[in-house]
Scaffold this active site. Structure first.
Site, PDB file in Angstrom:
ATOM      1  N   ILE A 167       0.866  -1.275   0.034  1.00  0.00           N
ATOM      2  CA  ILE A 167       0.160  -0.080  -0.171  1.00  0.00           C
ATOM      3  C   ILE A 167       1.013   1.245  -0.034  1.00  0.00           C
ATOM      4  O   ILE A 167       0.405   2.098  -0.818  1.00  0.00           O
ATOM      5  CB  ILE A 167      -0.867  -0.038   1.385  1.00  0.00           C
ATOM      6  N   ALA A 246      -3.992   1.637   8.233  1.00  0.00           N
ATOM      7  CA  ALA A 246      -3.309   0.515   8.451  1.00  0.00           C
ATOM      8  C   ALA A 246      -3.836  -0.177   9.839  1.00  0.00           C
ATOM      9  O   ALA A 246      -4.659  -0.990   9.441  1.00  0.00           O
ATOM     10  CB  ALA A 246      -1.634   0.914   8.815  1.00  0.00           C
ATOM     11  N   ARG A 247      -3.553  -0.085  10.936  1.00  0.00           N
ATOM     12  CA  ARG A 247      -3.939  -0.835  11.926  1.00  0.00           C
ATOM     13  C   ARG A 247      -3.833   0.204  13.242  1.00  0.00           C
ATOM     14  O   ARG A 247      -3.053   0.826  13.505  1.00  0.00           O
ATOM     15  CB  ARG A 247      -3.333  -2.072  12.367  1.00  0.00           C
ATOM     16  N   GLU A 273      -7.915   1.101  17.428  1.00  0.00           N
ATOM     17  CA  GLU A 273      -7.859  -0.153  18.571  1.00  0.00           C
ATOM     18  C   GLU A 273      -8.579   0.320  19.962  1.00  0.00           C
ATOM     19  O   GLU A 273      -7.876   1.246  20.282  1.00  0.00           O
ATOM     20  CB  GLU A 273      -6.486  -0.204  18.706  1.00  0.00           C
ATOM     21  N   HIS A 294     -13.291   1.393   8.869  1.00  0.00           N
ATOM     22  CA  HIS A 294     -12.613   0.535   8.362  1.00  0.00           C
ATOM     23  C   HIS A 294     -13.131  -0.093   6.841  1.00  0.00           C
ATOM     24  O   HIS A 294     -13.615  -1.007   6.368  1.00  0.00           O
ATOM     25  CB  HIS A 294     -12.625  -1.048   9.030  1.00  0.00           C
TER      26      HIS A 294
HETATM   27  N1  NAD Z   1      -7.804  -0.238   6.192  1.00  0.00           N
HETATM   28  C1  NAD Z   1      -8.075  -1.440   5.321  1.00  0.00           C
HETATM   29  O1  NAD Z   1      -8.925  -1.585   4.951  1.00  0.00           O
HETATM   30  C2  NAD Z   1      -6.806  -2.030   5.034  1.00  0.00           C
HETATM   31  C3  NAD Z   1      -6.662  -2.967   4.124  1.00  0.00           C
HETATM   32  C4  NAD Z   1      -5.666  -3.560   3.744  1.00  0.00           C
HETATM   33  C5  NAD Z   1      -4.263  -3.659   4.463  1.00  0.00           C
HETATM   34  N2  NAD Z   1      -4.490  -2.780   5.804  1.00  0.00           N
HETATM   35  C6  NAD Z   1      -3.398  -2.467   6.534  1.00  0.00           C
HETATM   36  O2  NAD Z   1      -2.365  -1.678   5.723  1.00  0.00           O
HETATM   37  C7  NAD Z   1      -1.007  -2.127   6.347  1.00  0.00           C
HETATM   38  C8  NAD Z   1       0.037  -2.304   4.943  1.00  0.00           C
HETATM   39  O3  NAD Z   1      -0.583  -3.661   4.312  1.00  0.00           O
HETATM   40  P1  NAD Z   1       0.075  -4.123   2.988  1.00  0.00           P
HETATM   41  O4  NAD Z   1      -0.732  -5.311   2.784  1.00  0.00           O
HETATM   42  O5  NAD Z   1       0.432  -2.980   2.015  1.00  0.00           O
HETATM   43  O6  NAD Z   1       1.526  -4.477   3.931  1.00  0.00           O
HETATM   44  P2  NAD Z   1       2.574  -5.471   3.501  1.00  0.00           P
HETATM   45  O7  NAD Z   1       2.474  -6.968   3.968  1.00  0.00           O
HETATM   46  O8  NAD Z   1       2.762  -5.288   2.084  1.00  0.00           O
HETATM   47  O9  NAD Z   1       3.718  -4.875   4.067  1.00  0.00           O
HETATM   48  C9  NAD Z   1       5.141  -5.333   4.402  1.00  0.00           C
HETATM   49  C10 NAD Z   1       6.201  -4.277   4.242  1.00  0.00           C
HETATM   50  O10 NAD Z   1       6.146  -3.422   5.568  1.00  0.00           O
HETATM   51  C11 NAD Z   1       7.521  -2.984   5.620  1.00  0.00           C
HETATM   52  N3  NAD Z   1       7.860  -2.752   7.121  1.00  0.00           N
HETATM   53  C12 NAD Z   1       8.041  -3.954   7.890  1.00  0.00           C
HETATM   54  N4  NAD Z   1       8.284  -3.533   9.099  1.00  0.00           N
HETATM   55  C13 NAD Z   1       8.231  -1.992   9.296  1.00  0.00           C
HETATM   56  C14 NAD Z   1       8.367  -0.980  10.126  1.00  0.00           C
HETATM   57  N5  NAD Z   1       8.806  -1.488  11.172  1.00  0.00           N
HETATM   58  N6  NAD Z   1       8.396   0.200   9.591  1.00  0.00           N
HETATM   59  C15 NAD Z   1       8.031   0.265   8.564  1.00  0.00           C
HETATM   60  N7  NAD Z   1       7.570  -0.348   7.512  1.00  0.00           N
HETATM   61  C16 NAD Z   1       8.017  -1.698   7.855  1.00  0.00           C
HETATM   62  C17 NAD Z   1       8.468  -3.679   4.977  1.00  0.00           C
HETATM   63  O11 NAD Z   1       8.736  -2.861   3.684  1.00  0.00           O
HETATM   64  C18 NAD Z   1       7.749  -4.938   4.415  1.00  0.00           C
HETATM   65  O12 NAD Z   1       7.906  -5.384   3.217  1.00  0.00           O
HETATM   66  C19 NAD Z   1      -1.245  -3.199   7.132  1.00  0.00           C
HETATM   67  O13 NAD Z   1      -1.075  -2.643   8.575  1.00  0.00           O
HETATM   68  C20 NAD Z   1      -2.492  -3.645   6.704  1.00  0.00           C
HETATM   69  O14 NAD Z   1      -2.964  -4.271   7.895  1.00  0.00           O
HETATM   70  C21 NAD Z   1      -5.544  -1.929   5.893  1.00  0.00           C
END
Ligand code: NAD
Length: 336
Positions: A167, A246-247, A273, A294
């Site tokens: 994202i 994100a969360r 949360e 959400h």
């Molecule tokens: N609001 C919603 O409806 C919704 C939908 C989908 C995902 N999300 C949330 O969005 C966020 C991103 O999802 P995604 O699928 O893009 O994640 P992702 O699995 O692609 O993210 C992984 C990447 O995050 C980075 N990362 C790891 N540790 C880190 C740290 N300490 N600080 C900064 N970056 C770090 C790294 O580059 C890693 O490769 C997550 O928290 C997910 O739960 C929310």
């Protein structure tokens, strides 16, 4: 994998009513045997036993029960779990990895609507649209004169992206056409890759202190819980906006609430949360908070994109081509 492997579908149709179109079924039947195109909502349904015994590919989605050791005992032919939804962490049990089953996630397709929501949030935050809408609604006979809007707008502002996740990267791409400077923080991101994305790689504290809008896109991991604690929230500039799609766990909720009640910063919040917040939370009514339930991820028609990705992957799997969205066990410690 046999020539035409058997695919079995499992999710709660009520949670993803628009996900499976007749076109998807036709397409799936081109590469797989599909004895029943009606997704299983539970694995204890009467028809489940015979279907699971044949299943080589399990196409899963929201609300599908975990693929754990008990289920694997009933799926001797299973080769792949293709999840037409986001995270597979709770969905795919240890036994699945142990058995070497291929696991695919549609998180990349779920990333697009979240990035779109975030882009809109950033552009509206810089223009103070959320607050101005509230003021207009309240005062009615109201006009904002240019002299009352110093610093407002989307020219020359700095946006901070925390997490070059699927994202986070997409948000950076979407920000490219605007007159905005983008900073990014991610411990796993090489500097050259940040530069190629069009962003400057910085430490988290520096990003928080420098940016007009800070948007969170890191996964929840033991080391990212309350990543934005009281000290870090205090680093945000007066008048800055925090965007959290994100969360909720990434932020110390009590410290954030105090900052928002004081009016020092603003926020666009899609994830909290706990989820849902208590009914008396001030976040529901504060004029500097734009709170949504959400909704940033795939909803409605966007769910079809999850199945598009899942079918692309199933076709590659059936034809023995390399997969684009396979999840590796080793990466579970740093992904959402
Ligand atoms: N609001 C919603 O409806 C919704 C939908 C989908 C995902 N999300 C949330 O969005 C966020 C991103 O999802 P995604 O699928 O893009 O994640 P992702 O699995 O692609 O993210 C992984 C990447 O995050 C980075 N990362 C790891 N540790 C880190 C740290 N300490 N600080 C900064 N970056 C770090 C790294 O580059 C890693 O490769 C997550 O928290 C997910 O739960 C929310």
């Amino acid at each position: 994998v046999s020539e035409r492997p058997t695919a079995v579908l499992a999710w709660v149709p009520a949670l993803a009513s628009e996900m499976l179109t007749p076109g998807h079924v036709v397409r799936l039947r081109r590469s797989c045997e599909v004895p029943d195109a009606e997704p299983l909502a539970r694995f204890d349904e009467a028809r489940a036993g015979a279907l699971l015994a044949r299943a080589e590919i399990l196409l899963t989605g929201w609300g599908c029960p975990p693929v754990d050791a008990a289920l694997l005992g009933r799926t001797p032919r299973l080769r792949a779990v293709v999840h037409a939804a986001g995270t597979v962490k709770q969905h795919v049990g240890e036994a699945c990895w142990e058995r070497g089953i291929t696991v695919v996630s549609a998180a990349a397709a779920n990333a697009l609507p979240v990035a779109e929501y975030t882009l809109a949030a950033i552009l509206f935050a810089n223009k103070r649209v959320f607050q101005l809408q509230r003021r207009y609604q309240e005062l009615r006979q109201f006009r904002l004169w240019p002299q009352e809007a110093p610093g407002l707008g989307n020219y020359g502002k700095r946006v901070g992206i925390v997490g070059a996740s699927r994202i986070g990267r997409r948000v950076i791409e979407l920000l490219a056409p605007f007159d905005l400077e983008v900073q990014v923080h991610d411990p796993y991101l090489p500097e050259a890759e940040a530069a190629a994305l069009g962003a400057t790689l910085v430490e988290l504290d520096a990003l928080l202190a420098a940016c007009d809008v800070v948007s969170l896109h890191a996964p929840v991991l033991p080391e990212t819980r309350h990543l934005l604690d009281r000290r870090r929230l205090a680093l945000l500039r007066d008048g800055a906006t925090l965007v959290n799609t994100a969360r909720g766990e990434l932020v110390d909720g009590a410290a954030l609430e105090a900052e928002l009640v004081s009016g020092r910063i603003a926020a666009v919040i899609d994830t909290t949360e706990p989820e849902v917040l208590p009914a008396d939370s001030p976040l529901y009514t504060l004029p500097n908070v734009f709170l949504t339930p959400h909704v940033a991820g795939a909803l409605g028609t966007e769910a079809r994109r999850l199945l598009d990705l899942a079918l692309d992957e199933i076709e590659r799997f059936v034809h023995g081509l390399p997969l684009r969205h396979a999840v590796q066990r080793e990466e579970l410690g740093r992904i959402a």
